[in-house]
Write a protein that holds these residues in place. Structure first.
Motif, PDB file in Angstrom:
ATOM      1  N   PRO A 259       0.801  -1.232   0.000  1.00 31.56           N
ATOM      2  CA  PRO A 259       0.000   0.000   0.000  1.00 31.56           C
ATOM      3  C   PRO A 259       0.834   1.282   0.000  1.00 31.56           C
ATOM      4  O   PRO A 259       0.315   2.357  -0.347  1.00 31.56           O
ATOM      5  CB  PRO A 259      -0.819  -0.112   1.297  1.00 31.56           C
ATOM      6  N   ASN A 260       2.120   1.175   0.350  1.00 34.70           N
ATOM      7  CA  ASN A 260       2.994   2.350   0.360  1.00 34.70           C
ATOM      8  C   ASN A 260       3.693   2.591  -0.978  1.00 34.70           C
ATOM      9  O   ASN A 260       4.462   3.540  -1.108  1.00 34.70           O
ATOM     10  CB  ASN A 260       4.055   2.202   1.457  1.00 34.70           C
ATOM     11  N   ILE A 261       3.460   1.725  -1.943  1.00 38.02           N
ATOM     12  CA  ILE A 261       4.099   1.873  -3.256  1.00 38.02           C
ATOM     13  C   ILE A 261       3.139   2.653  -4.166  1.00 38.02           C
ATOM     14  O   ILE A 261       2.058   2.162  -4.497  1.00 38.02           O
ATOM     15  CB  ILE A 261       4.419   0.498  -3.871  1.00 38.02           C
ATOM     16  N   PRO A 262       3.497   3.864  -4.580  1.00 39.33           N
ATOM     17  CA  PRO A 262       2.520   4.734  -5.258  1.00 39.33           C
ATOM     18  C   PRO A 262       2.134   4.302  -6.666  1.00 39.33           C
ATOM     19  O   PRO A 262       1.098   4.731  -7.171  1.00 39.33           O
ATOM     20  CB  PRO A 262       3.242   6.091  -5.287  1.00 39.33           C
ATOM     21  N   TRP A 263       2.926   3.455  -7.333  1.00 44.31           N
ATOM     22  CA  TRP A 263       2.668   3.152  -8.744  1.00 44.31           C
ATOM     23  C   TRP A 263       1.763   1.941  -8.944  1.00 44.31           C
ATOM     24  O   TRP A 263       1.451   1.597 -10.081  1.00 44.31           O
ATOM     25  CB  TRP A 263       3.990   2.908  -9.469  1.00 44.31           C
ATOM     26  N   VAL A 264       1.389   1.244  -7.867  1.00 41.62           N
ATOM     27  CA  VAL A 264       0.645  -0.011  -8.029  1.00 41.62           C
ATOM     28  C   VAL A 264      -0.690   0.053  -7.296  1.00 41.62           C
ATOM     29  O   VAL A 264      -0.890   0.863  -6.386  1.00 41.62           O
ATOM     30  CB  VAL A 264       1.467  -1.214  -7.524  1.00 41.62           C
ATOM     31  N   ASP A 265      -1.588  -0.836  -7.689  1.00 44.39           N
ATOM     32  CA  ASP A 265      -2.928  -0.923  -7.109  1.00 44.39           C
ATOM     33  C   ASP A 265      -2.914  -2.009  -6.041  1.00 44.39           C
ATOM     34  O   ASP A 265      -2.823  -3.200  -6.350  1.00 44.39           O
ATOM     35  CB  ASP A 265      -3.945  -1.254  -8.208  1.00 44.39           C
ATOM     36  N   GLU A 266      -2.990  -1.629  -4.777  1.00 39.16           N
ATOM     37  CA  GLU A 266      -2.897  -2.582  -3.674  1.00 39.16           C
ATOM     38  C   GLU A 266      -4.043  -3.588  -3.662  1.00 39.16           C
ATOM     39  O   GLU A 266      -3.958  -4.623  -3.006  1.00 39.16           O
ATOM     40  CB  GLU A 266      -2.865  -1.845  -2.339  1.00 39.16           C
ATOM     41  N   ALA A 281       4.910 -18.798  -2.268  1.00 36.26           N
ATOM     42  CA  ALA A 281       3.668 -18.297  -2.858  1.00 36.26           C
ATOM     43  C   ALA A 281       2.458 -19.042  -2.298  1.00 36.26           C
ATOM     44  O   ALA A 281       1.442 -18.426  -1.938  1.00 36.26           O
ATOM     45  CB  ALA A 281       3.725 -18.420  -4.378  1.00 36.26           C
ATOM     46  N   ALA A 282       2.533 -20.375  -2.225  1.00 35.48           N
ATOM     47  CA  ALA A 282       1.424 -21.157  -1.692  1.00 35.48           C
ATOM     48  C   ALA A 282       1.208 -20.864  -0.212  1.00 35.48           C
ATOM     49  O   ALA A 282       0.066 -20.811   0.267  1.00 35.48           O
ATOM     50  CB  ALA A 282       1.695 -22.647  -1.894  1.00 35.48           C
ATOM     51  N   ARG A 283       2.292 -20.653   0.505  1.00 36.16           N
ATOM     52  CA  ARG A 283       2.188 -20.334   1.938  1.00 36.16           C
ATOM     53  C   ARG A 283       1.448 -19.014   2.143  1.00 36.16           C
ATOM     54  O   ARG A 283       0.564 -18.895   2.999  1.00 36.16           O
ATOM     55  CB  ARG A 283       3.599 -20.273   2.535  1.00 36.16           C
ATOM     56  N   LEU A 284       1.807 -18.010   1.338  1.00 32.69           N
ATOM     57  CA  LEU A 284       1.152 -16.707   1.473  1.00 32.69           C
ATOM     58  C   LEU A 284      -0.304 -16.763   1.018  1.00 32.69           C
ATOM     59  O   LEU A 284      -1.141 -16.010   1.534  1.00 32.69           O
ATOM     60  CB  LEU A 284       1.916 -15.648   0.685  1.00 32.69           C
ATOM     61  N   ALA A 285      -0.623 -17.632   0.064  1.00 36.06           N
ATOM     62  CA  ALA A 285      -2.016 -17.792  -0.343  1.00 36.06           C
ATOM     63  C   ALA A 285      -2.871 -18.224   0.847  1.00 36.06           C
ATOM     64  O   ALA A 285      -4.042 -17.837   0.958  1.00 36.06           O
ATOM     65  CB  ALA A 285      -2.124 -18.816  -1.467  1.00 36.06           C
ATOM     66  N   CYS A 286      -2.283 -19.012   1.756  1.00 35.73           N
ATOM     67  CA  CYS A 286      -3.002 -19.462   2.947  1.00 35.73           C
ATOM     68  C   CYS A 286      -2.997 -18.410   4.058  1.00 35.73           C
ATOM     69  O   CYS A 286      -3.996 -18.226   4.755  1.00 35.73           O
ATOM     70  CB  CYS A 286      -2.374 -20.757   3.469  1.00 35.73           C
ATOM     71  N   PRO A 289      -4.948 -14.286   2.586  1.00 34.83           N
ATOM     72  CA  PRO A 289      -5.990 -14.377   1.551  1.00 34.83           C
ATOM     73  C   PRO A 289      -6.642 -13.043   1.226  1.00 34.83           C
ATOM     74  O   PRO A 289      -7.275 -12.909   0.168  1.00 34.83           O
ATOM     75  CB  PRO A 289      -6.996 -15.356   2.156  1.00 34.83           C
ATOM     76  N   PHE A 290      -6.506 -12.038   2.094  1.00 36.15           N
ATOM     77  CA  PHE A 290      -7.146 -10.742   1.848  1.00 36.15           C
ATOM     78  C   PHE A 290      -6.211  -9.764   1.150  1.00 36.15           C
ATOM     79  O   PHE A 290      -6.632  -8.667   0.774  1.00 36.15           O
ATOM     80  CB  PHE A 290      -7.660 -10.147   3.157  1.00 36.15           C
ATOM     81  N   ARG A 291      -4.947 -10.131   0.997  1.00 25.52           N
ATOM     82  CA  ARG A 291      -3.992  -9.252   0.331  1.00 25.52           C
ATOM     83  C   ARG A 291      -3.606  -9.756  -1.057  1.00 25.52           C
ATOM     84  O   ARG A 291      -3.051  -9.000  -1.849  1.00 25.52           O
ATOM     85  CB  ARG A 291      -2.724  -9.093   1.180  1.00 25.52           C
ATOM     86  N   LEU A 292      -3.860 -11.024  -1.344  1.00 25.96           N
ATOM     87  CA  LEU A 292      -3.506 -11.607  -2.636  1.00 25.96           C
ATOM     88  C   LEU A 292      -4.767 -11.941  -3.428  1.00 25.96           C
ATOM     89  O   LEU A 292      -5.703 -12.530  -2.890  1.00 25.96           O
ATOM     90  CB  LEU A 292      -2.674 -12.876  -2.443  1.00 25.96           C
ATOM     91  N   ASN A 355      -7.463 -25.202   1.919  1.00 26.22           N
ATOM     92  CA  ASN A 355      -8.521 -24.605   1.103  1.00 26.22           C
ATOM     93  C   ASN A 355      -8.613 -23.082   1.237  1.00 26.22           C
ATOM     94  O   ASN A 355      -9.586 -22.531   1.724  1.00 26.22           O
ATOM     95  CB  ASN A 355      -9.885 -25.234   1.434  1.00 26.22           C
ATOM     96  N   THR A 356      -7.552 -22.425   0.784  1.00 30.85           N
ATOM     97  CA  THR A 356      -7.542 -20.970   0.743  1.00 30.85           C
ATOM     98  C   THR A 356      -8.480 -20.481  -0.358  1.00 30.85           C
ATOM     99  O   THR A 356      -8.621 -21.143  -1.391  1.00 30.85           O
ATOM    100  CB  THR A 356      -6.118 -20.443   0.484  1.00 30.85           C
ATOM    101  N   PRO A 357      -9.111 -19.325  -0.179  1.00 26.60           N
ATOM    102  CA  PRO A 357      -9.957 -18.779  -1.246  1.00 26.60           C
ATOM    103  C   PRO A 357      -9.159 -18.150  -2.383  1.00 26.60           C
ATOM    104  O   PRO A 357      -9.743 -17.781  -3.408  1.00 26.60           O
ATOM    105  CB  PRO A 357     -10.789 -17.727  -0.514  1.00 26.60           C
ATOM    106  N   VAL A 358      -7.847 -18.008  -2.231  1.00 25.97           N
ATOM    107  CA  VAL A 358      -7.033 -17.389  -3.275  1.00 25.97           C
ATOM    108  C   VAL A 358      -6.867 -18.371  -4.438  1.00 25.97           C
ATOM    109  O   VAL A 358      -6.388 -19.491  -4.239  1.00 25.97           O
ATOM    110  CB  VAL A 358      -5.636 -16.999  -2.736  1.00 25.97           C
ATOM    111  N   PRO A 359      -7.265 -18.008  -5.649  1.00 23.91           N
ATOM    112  CA  PRO A 359      -7.095 -18.907  -6.804  1.00 23.91           C
ATOM    113  C   PRO A 359      -5.614 -19.220  -7.034  1.00 23.91           C
ATOM    114  O   PRO A 359      -4.784 -18.309  -7.125  1.00 23.91           O
ATOM    115  CB  PRO A 359      -7.674 -18.104  -7.978  1.00 23.91           C
TER     116      PRO A 359
END
Length: 415
Positions: A259-266, A281-286, A289-292, A355-359
């Motif tokens: 969210p602190n990076i001005p050029w990207v959509d958080e 990547a799979a670990r962070l998907a679990c 889930p609200f940031r990815l 069973n993360t909701p992140v595709p």
């Protein structure tokens, strides 16, 4: 090649002429190449006579000329002089013609000088990128404590930054605070007039951020997606953090910083990971889930490699050294490292099948040593919206293209 060009790489490394040779960094004592079992299928690298895994198809895909690769390896094979391990052609002990770091660094020096002499920015950028590739290959597999490789790695990043300065939107260098230090990453932007969807990208334990330029240039940039590369723990700019069971802690800090990076959509952030990067990547998907919005795992190391003892014991020497080096250990006692690595399994951590909701798109080769078909399927099964893509054809260049096209399309669909 001029005499000045031929001497450049010697001058660059003159202070470390007697540095230890790469194959001696993570293994203590004498080792015998003849005791090593034939390498299993790892990126098509099952070639005898070398300490380093020979990922020639991948190097060609990155932009190295295949004839040049073979010519360079032939010079190593023909070189005279003592080797750290007899039987491994790429372990010439002295920094001179025939030494792995020397040969690739010499080509890097040539490309760097060509970049400086270039008459236009496009040609200069291409030559700086070539220099970055050569110096990165000189550093491979980028072991901590390998002084010659570290010098080459510094030159690779320097050339990459010079190339980045000549992009339509200049390369951004991000430094993200974490535990009193900084996580350093490269942010690539195809445009700067609007917030862009972002893909955080990480590779294996033997790769650097520079290895993903081709993926960005050919797939992400034309699709209007930004790319933020981050090194894995224990390698490159993240070398001062060891690999631990919480393998995603650096990337999680980066994700929280988005969210602190001005050029990207958080609100439109995804992650793509290769090999151990797929574990992250799979670990962070679990865990996030609200940031990815989406995740891609390519040949991810999720469970089987860490928990099947017979598989783990067949690990080739360079890969053993690389894993031990990232853990801050030596590879001599492989049984101890196996016990230590069991904690890296996402199944052991209770995350696989959560069973993360992140595709999550899981891609791998049917006969891959680290991520065979059951692992590809299991990683996809971690997500409600998961999909497994199992590839079983050769040549590997076609496998790369298929995997990356599918990855881009998955990211576009969900971002």
């Amino acid at each position: 090649m001029t005499e000045r060009q031929g001497n450049l790489s010697e001058q660059l490394f003159s202070s470390v002429q007697h540095a230890p040779e790469t194959s001696t960094i993570a293994f203590r004592g004498r080792r015998d190449a003849g005791l090593q079992e034939p390498a299993p299928f790892v990126d098509g690298a099952d070639l005898p006579g070398f300490y380093r895994l020979q990922k020639r198809a991948f190097w060609h895909w990155l932009g190295h000329d295949s004839i040049e690769i073979e010519a360079t390896l032939a010079r190593m094979a023909a070189a005279e002089g003592p080797r750290s391990v007899e039987g491994w052609l790429d372990t010439l002990a002295e920094y001179k013609p025939g030494n792995w770091v020397y040969e690739w660094s010499r080509l890097g020096a040539e490309a760097h000088q060509a970049a400086q002499a270039a008459s236009d920015q496009t040609e200069a950028r291409a030559q700086f990128l070539a220099a970055a590739r050569y110096f990165s290959l000189a550093s491979y597999p980028h072991l901590r404590g390998d002084r010659l490789a570290l010098q080459a790695q510094l030159l690779a990043n320097q050339a990459y930054r010079e190339a980045g300065r000549r992009l339509p939107v200049p390369l951004k260098e991000l430094r993200i605070p974490f535990n009193g230090k900084e996580v350093q990453g490269y942010l690539h932007l195809p445009a700067s007039d609007r917030p862009l969807p972002l893909v955080i990208v990480s590779g294996s334990l033997d790769s650097l951020q520079l290895d993903f330029w081709r993926f960005y240039e050919r797939y992400l940039a034309p699709a209007g997606m930004a790319m933020l590369t981050v090194d894995m723990p224990g390698v490159g700019y993240s070398s001062h953090w060891p690999l631990v069971q919480d393998s995603s802690r650096l990337h999680q800090a980066v994700l929280h910083h988005v969210p602190n990076i001005p050029w990207v959509d958080e609100r439109r952030v995804a992650m793509l990971g290769v090999r151990m990067g797929g574990n992250v990547a799979a670990r962070l998907a679990c865990l996030e889930p609200f940031r990815l919005r989406a995740v891609v795992c390519i040949a991810g190391a999720g469970n089987l490699f860490f928990t099947e003892r017979e598989r783990f014991m067949r690990t080739p020497a360079m890969l053993r050294d690389t894993i031990a080096n990232r853990l801050g250990m030596h590879s001599n006692d492989w049984e101890q490292i196996y016990r230590h690595c069991r904690g890296l399994s996402l199944k052991t951590q209770g995350l696989m099948g959560r069973n993360t909701p992140v595709p999550l798109l899981s891609i791998g080769h049917r006969h891959d040593f680290i991520c065979p078909e059951p692992e590809v399927q299991a990683l996809a099964g971690t997500s409600y919206g998961g999909r497994a893509l199992v590839l079983d054809k050769l040549p590997l260049l076609q496998v790369y293209e298929t995997a990356l096209i599918e990855s881009r399309d998955w990211l576009l669909r969900h971002l």
